[in-house]
Design an enzyme around this catalytic site. Structure first.
Site, short mmCIF file in Angstrom:
data_model
loop_
_atom_site.label_atom_id
_atom_site.label_comp_id
_atom_site.label_asym_id
_atom_site.label_seq_id
_atom_site.Cartn_x
_atom_site.Cartn_y
_atom_site.Cartn_z
N GLN A 1 -9.17 -9.84 -3.68
CA GLN A 1 -8.55 -10.80 -4.60
C GLN A 1 -9.54 -11.69 -5.36
O GLN A 1 -9.31 -12.03 -6.51
CB GLN A 1 -7.53 -11.66 -3.82
CG GLN A 1 -6.39 -10.80 -3.26
CD GLN A 1 -5.62 -11.44 -2.12
OE1 GLN A 1 -5.84 -12.62 -1.82
NE2 GLN A 1 -4.75 -10.69 -1.46
N ASN B 1 -1.38 -5.24 -7.63
CA ASN B 1 -0.11 -4.92 -8.28
C ASN B 1 0.37 -6.08 -9.15
O ASN B 1 0.87 -5.87 -10.25
CB ASN B 1 0.96 -4.58 -7.23
CG ASN B 1 0.58 -3.32 -6.47
OD1 ASN B 1 0.54 -2.24 -7.04
ND2 ASN B 1 0.24 -3.47 -5.20
N ASP C 1 -4.26 7.03 2.00
CA ASP C 1 -4.75 5.75 1.54
C ASP C 1 -6.26 5.79 1.71
O ASP C 1 -6.76 6.28 2.74
CB ASP C 1 -4.14 4.63 2.40
CG ASP C 1 -4.37 3.26 1.78
OD1 ASP C 1 -5.55 2.86 1.64
OD2 ASP C 1 -3.39 2.59 1.43
N GLY D 1 -9.92 -10.23 0.83
CA GLY D 1 -10.12 -8.85 0.38
C GLY D 1 -10.58 -8.78 -1.07
O GLY D 1 -11.50 -9.49 -1.48
N HIS E 1 -1.92 -14.78 -6.35
CA HIS E 1 -3.02 -14.62 -5.38
C HIS E 1 -3.96 -13.50 -5.82
O HIS E 1 -4.93 -13.20 -5.13
CB HIS E 1 -2.43 -14.30 -4.00
CG HIS E 1 -1.79 -12.93 -3.93
ND1 HIS E 1 -0.86 -12.49 -4.85
CD2 HIS E 1 -1.94 -11.90 -3.06
CE1 HIS E 1 -0.47 -11.26 -4.55
NE2 HIS E 1 -1.12 -10.88 -3.46
N HIS F 1 0.81 -1.22 0.00
CA HIS F 1 0.00 0.00 0.00
C HIS F 1 0.84 1.26 0.00
O HIS F 1 0.62 2.17 -0.80
CB HIS F 1 -0.93 0.00 1.23
CG HIS F 1 -2.21 -0.72 0.98
ND1 HIS F 1 -3.41 -0.09 0.88
CD2 HIS F 1 -2.45 -2.04 0.80
CE1 HIS F 1 -4.35 -0.98 0.65
NE2 HIS F 1 -3.79 -2.18 0.61
O1 LIG Z 1 9.05 -12.15 -5.13
C1 LIG Z 1 8.34 -11.14 -5.19
C2 LIG Z 1 7.00 -11.10 -4.73
C3 LIG Z 1 6.31 -9.91 -4.85
N1 LIG Z 1 6.90 -8.82 -5.40
C4 LIG Z 1 6.15 -7.54 -5.52
O2 LIG Z 1 5.25 -7.40 -4.46
C5 LIG Z 1 4.08 -6.74 -4.89
C6 LIG Z 1 2.88 -7.54 -4.45
O3 LIG Z 1 1.75 -6.73 -4.60
P1 LIG Z 1 0.28 -7.30 -4.76
O4 LIG Z 1 0.23 -8.25 -5.86
O5 LIG Z 1 -0.65 -6.16 -4.86
O6 LIG Z 1 0.04 -8.16 -3.48
P2 LIG Z 1 0.02 -7.83 -1.88
O7 LIG Z 1 1.32 -7.41 -1.45
O8 LIG Z 1 -0.60 -9.01 -1.26
O9 LIG Z 1 -1.02 -6.56 -1.85
C7 LIG Z 1 -2.00 -6.09 -0.96
O10 LIG Z 1 -2.39 -4.82 -1.55
C8 LIG Z 1 -2.96 -4.92 -2.86
C9 LIG Z 1 -3.22 -3.50 -3.36
O11 LIG Z 1 -4.14 -2.85 -2.55
C10 LIG Z 1 -4.24 -5.74 -2.82
O12 LIG Z 1 -4.77 -5.89 -4.13
C11 LIG Z 1 -3.92 -7.12 -2.22
O13 LIG Z 1 -5.12 -7.88 -2.10
C12 LIG Z 1 -3.26 -6.97 -0.85
O14 LIG Z 1 -2.90 -8.24 -0.31
C13 LIG Z 1 4.16 -6.61 -6.41
O15 LIG Z 1 4.46 -5.29 -6.77
C14 LIG Z 1 5.31 -7.54 -6.78
O16 LIG Z 1 6.05 -7.09 -7.89
C15 LIG Z 1 8.19 -8.86 -5.86
O17 LIG Z 1 8.73 -7.88 -6.39
N2 LIG Z 1 8.86 -10.04 -5.75
#
Ligand SMILES: O=c1ccn([C@@H]2O[C@H](COP(=O)(O)OP(=O)(O)O[C@H]3O[C@H](CO)[C@@H](O)[C@H](O)[C@H]3O)[C@@H](O)[C@H]2O)c(=O)[nH]1
Length: 450
Positions: A373, A352, A116, A371, A348, A17
Site C-alpha cells: 500500500q 483494487n 496466486d 504490504g 488505504h 485475492h
Molecule cells: O464498502 C466496500 C469496501 C470495499 N469494497 C471492495 O473491496 C475491494 C477492496 O480491495 P482492495 O482495495 O484491493 O483492498 P484489500 O481488500 O485490503 O486488498 C488486499 O489485496 C490487494 C490486492 O492484492 C492489496 O493491494 C491490498 O494491499 C490487500 O490489503 C475492492 O474491490 C472494493 O470495491 C466494496 O465493494 N465495498
C-alpha cells in the site's frame, strides 16, 4: 466429464485475492471451454466468491475446498494475522494433498497450475509434476518488482546505509527516485532479524517467480511501462491482463444501504468517499480524528465503515453529521466511484481500490497501512499525480481537512485530467487490438499447450 484437460487453480483465501483470481480464471475458462478448472480455496472463501461474484458460469470451473490449516477446535485469539499464518504454514502440504485428491476423484491428471503469486511452492509442485505454472500477482507491477529484487535491494541498502540512517532513498533503483526505504513492503529491507512467516513467503515468492512460465498481473501495460520493462527482463513472460475492473467487470452489486440514491442528491464532485478495503480498520485515534475532520469540514461524506460504530466513533457523531454524511457497513464501491457526485476517495491504497478509482476518475487521499500500500500511495502521488498522501502518514483532524481541501479546492481538477488520460489508455488496452487483449491471448496460448 467429457474433457480430459484439467487445471488446478490455487487461491489465497484472504483479503481481495481469491475474487480477482476467479475473475481471471472465468475469462480463461470461457476461452478454453473444453478444459476443466478445479478452483481450490478454503470453504469460507469459496462461499464468498462463488456466491457473490460467480453468477453460475462458466460451468467448466469447479470449486474445490482446501483445508484452512487451523487446528481442530481452534479458538481465535483476536490476532487477525494468526489464521493467515496458520494457513500459510500448512498451505504447501494442503494444496499438494488437494491436487492428489482431485486427480484421484476425477480420474484426470492436472496439466497446469494457476496460482496466486504468493504461492512460491506452486513452482515446486509444478516442477515435480512437470506441468506449467502460471502465477497471478493481484497488485501493482512496482510491488512485485521489489519482491523479485529483494536480495539486490537488501545488498544495495546495506552498501549505501550512511551511518545507520533510518530512512534511505531508493534512487539506486531505476524509476524509484521518488521512493524511500520506508515505502517498501515490510520485510523487503529486513537484514539482521528473522523474517516473519509472511515476509518469508514473499521473499521465497520473489526468488521463485522468474521460474514461472508466466506471471500475470491485474494491470495494463501502458500504466507503468518502465517498471514493466524491468519485469520483462526478469520473468519468463510478464503479462498485463487487467485491469479486471474493465476486463471482467463484476456484476452490479445490490445497493443495500441506499448509497447511490443518497449520492444522487449531491452536487458533482462534492462528496468524499471513505473506505479502507476488506481487511483494515484504522486504529481508534485515527478513526476519531477522521470523524472530527468530517464533522468540521464543509464536504459531504459517504463512509464504508468496518467495525462497531458505538465502540469506535465519537459519541453523537452520526446524529451531528446526519445532514451531510452517510455511514454504511458496505458500499457498492465500483458504482460509488463512478458516481458523478464523488470527488475524492480516502483510501488505504489496496490495488483494487486504486484500479476502481482510476476507472471512476476520482482523485485519492491516501492512508496506506501495510504490504504494497505504501508503494501504491507514492506511485499515486509522485508518479501518476492522481492523489495525495495524508500529512505525516497518519490521519489527524487537520491533516485530513487539509487533504480534502487540497483535492476539492486545489489540485483535484488537474488530477481528474490525469485520471482521464489513464482511463483512456486502460480502455484502449482492453480493445480487441489492445495490449491487454494481446497479453491475454498469449496466456491462453500457454495454457492451451498443456
Ligand atoms: O464498502 C466496500 C469496501 C470495499 N469494497 C471492495 O473491496 C475491494 C477492496 O480491495 P482492495 O482495495 O484491493 O483492498 P484489500 O481488500 O485490503 O486488498 C488486499 O489485496 C490487494 C490486492 O492484492 C492489496 O493491494 C491490498 O494491499 C490487500 O490489503 C475492492 O474491490 C472494493 O470495491 C466494496 O465493494 N465495498
Amino acid at each position: 466429464m467429457s474433457s480430459s484437460r484439467h487445471i488446478a487453480v490455487l487461491a489465497f483465501p484472504f483479503g481481495s485475492h481469491a475474487g480477482p483470481l476467479l475473475s481471471l480464471v472465468r475469462q480463461i475458462a470461457k476461452a478454453v471451454p473444453d478444459v476443466i478448472f478445479s478452483f481450490m480455496t478454503t470453504a469460507r472463501s469459496s462461499g464468498i466468491i462463488f456466491s457473490q461474484d460467480y453468477n453460475g458460469g462458466p460451468h467448466n470451473i469447479k470449486p474445490y475446498n482446501v483445508d484452512d490449516g487451523l487446528p481442530d477446535g481452534y479458538v481465535p485469539s483476536g490476532n487477525p494475522v494468526e489464521p493467515v499464518e496458520l494457513f500459510v504454514k500448512a498451505a504447501p502440504e494442503n494444496f499438494t494433498k488437494a491436487v492428489e485428491k482431485v486427480e484421484a476423484e476425477t480420474g484426470l491428471k492436472i496439466g497446469c497450475l494457476i496460482s496466486d503469486a504468493f504461492f512460491w511452492f506452486a513452482g515446486d509442485m509444478a516442477e515435480k509434476m512437470t506441468v506449467p505454472w502460471v502465477a497471478l500477482w493481484t497488485a501493482a507491477p512496482r510491488s512485485v518488482l521489489v519482491h523479485v529484487d529483494t536480495d539486490a535491494i537488501r545488498q544495495a541498502l546495506q552498501a549505501t546505509n550512511e551511518s545507520g540512517k533510518e530512512d534511505q532513498k531508493l534512487d539506486f533503483l531505476p524509476e524509484f527516485s521518488a521512493f524511500q526505504k520506508s515505502d517498501l513492503p515490510e520485510g523487503v529491507d529486513v537484514v539482521g532479524r528473522p523474517e516473519s512467516p509472511f515476509e518469508d513467503l514473499l521473499h521465497k515468492m520473489g526468488n521463485k517467480l522468474p521460474q514461472a512460465n508466466a506471471v500475470a498481473i491485474n494491470s495494463f501495460k501502458e500504466l507503468d511501462p518502465e517498471i514493466g520493462k524491468q519485469l520483462n527482463a526478469r520473468l519468463k513472460k510478464f503479462l498485463n491482463v487487467g485491469p479486471f475492473t474493465l476486463t471482467s467487470p463484476s456484476s452490479i452489486k445490490p445497493d443495500e444501504h441506499g448509497c447511490l440514491e443518497w449520492l444522487n442528491k449531491h452536487e458533482p464532485n462534492s462528496v468524499v468517499y471513505v473506505s479502507f478495503g476488506s481487511v483494515i480498520t484504522p486504529p481508534p485515534h485515527e478513526i476519531s480524528a477522521l470523524a472530527d475532520a468530517l464533522e468540521e469540514s464543509e464536504f459531504p461524506f459517504l463512509w464504508s465503515f468496518r467495525g462497531n460504530v458505538e465502540e469506535f466513533l465519537p459519541k453523537g457523531f452520526i446524529e451531528k453529521t446526519s445532514g451531510k454524511g452517510k455511514l454504511v457497513p458496505w458500499a457498492p464501491q465500483v458504482q460509488v466511484l463512478e458516481h458523478e457526485s464523488v470527488g475524492a476517495f480516502l483510501t488505504h491504497c489496496g490495488w483494487n481500490s486504486i484500479s476502481e478509482s482510476m476507472r471512476g476518475g476520482v482523485p485519492m487521499i491516501c492512508r496506506p497501512f501495510f504490504g504494497d500500500q505504501k508503494l501504491n500511495m507514492r506511485t499515486v502521488e509522485a508518479v501518476w499525480g492522481i492523489g495525495v498522501g495524508v500529512e505525516g502518514g497518519v490521519i489527524t483532524k487537520n491533516g485530513a481537512i487539509k487533504a480534502m481541501q487540497q483535492i476539492f479546492l486545489g489540485e483535484g481538477k488537474k488530477m481528474r485530467e490525469r485520471l482521464g488520460v489513464l482511463k483512456k489508455l486502460a480502455l484502449e488496452a482492453v480493445q480487441p487490438n489492445g495490449s491487454t487483449t494481446r497479453d491475454f491471448s498469449t496466456l491462453v496460448e500457454i495454457i492451451n499447450q498443456l
